[in-house]
Write a protein that holds these residues in place. Structure first.
Motif: not given
Length: 268
Positions: A2-21
């Motif tokens: 879902s979109c909420w799961e996407t936000i939880a996984d990727y919202a802070f990916r640029s800082l190194g948090y969340g989904e790695r791939l």
């Protein structure tokens, strides 16, 4: 997903948090909005710290250029000429290879080969030069009556500068400085094209927009999303700087207050 799961996984990916791939296929609008928005954190980081630190240096450069002593005036003039006379992208290019060579001399320069420090330093010096010229023009435009009034009240030296000259300079320069602030945030997208690497795919907004454009062969979705984020950021900057402009001009009659005008710059 879902979109909420996407936000939880990727919202802070640029800082190194969340989904790695990063997602590899079946890209959704939510993924593109989220990841490009995550990259905007770095653009805001570059713009905010370059602007706030550059503001202080720009004030000193403007005062230095207005000084009568050539030992103070000439370095300020050459600093402004150097960074206003050369393209920002070329400054990124030379700065990266300079820091890369200095890295072999001392470990102190190791952080400057990364974008978070090296690119920020270039943006800081660049905006300080442009803002310094804006403030210098405002300094030369201060009415003589204001300075004479300060003298009449017995103000001199630092007290006169802090209470009369500096506030008046800011009031006169603020509309032009607002446009410089807007363009600085837009110029942060050039970090993507510079030699400074994006460690572990933790890039800025343009990095992620380019990633989706390359994967989908459709640039007409990620790039408009990127533009929308920057339009929103521009509106926030105009709002904040507008409030400061009202504060600087609060003592003036309503009809004589200098209004904010957006003057986009096509090329730096």
């Amino acid at each position: 997903m879902s979109c909420w799961e996407t936000i939880a996984d990727y919202a802070f990916r640029s800082l190194g948090y969340g989904e790695r791939l990063l997602p590899r296929s079946d890209f959704t609008l939510c993924q593109q909005f989220t990841l490009i928005g995550s990259g905007m954190i770095w653009n805001i980081y570059f713009g905010f710290f370059a602007l706030t630190s550059g503001f202080l240096l720009a004030t000193g450069v403007a005062v230095g250029k207005a000084a009568r002593n050539p030992l103070i005036r000439k370095p300020a003039e050459w600093f402004i000429f150097l960074f206003r006379g050369s393209p920002l992208f070329i400054q990124f290019f030379f700065a990266y290879f300079l820091f890369l060579n200095l890295k072999g001399v001392s470990d102190f320069f190791d952080p400057f080969t990364s974008a978070w420090a090296g690119a920020l330093l270039v943006l800081f010096l660049n905006t300080a030069a442009y803002s310094g010229e804006i403030f210098f023009g405002a300094l030369k435009s201060i009415p003589k009556g204001d300075i004479e009034a300060a003298d009449a009240y017995g103000l001199s030296g630092w007290a006169r500068f802090r209470r009369v000259i500096w506030p008046t300079m800011l009031r006169l320069a603020w509309p032009a400085y607002t446009n410089e602030a807007i363009f600085l945030f837009h110029a942060t997208t050039l970090v993507f094209f510079s030699g400074f690497p994006a460690a572990q795919q933790r890039g800025d907004a343009l990095y992620y927009a380019n990633y989706f454009a390359d994967k989908t062969f459709d640039p007409f979705i990620p790039y408009p999303i990127l533009a929308a984020y920057f339009i929103l950021l521009t509106l926030v900057i105009i709002g904040i700087f507008g409030l400061i402009n009202r504060r600087l001009n609060r003592h003036l009659p309503q009809q004589t207050r200098q209004k904010m005008k957006l003057r986009p710059q096509i090329i730096r």
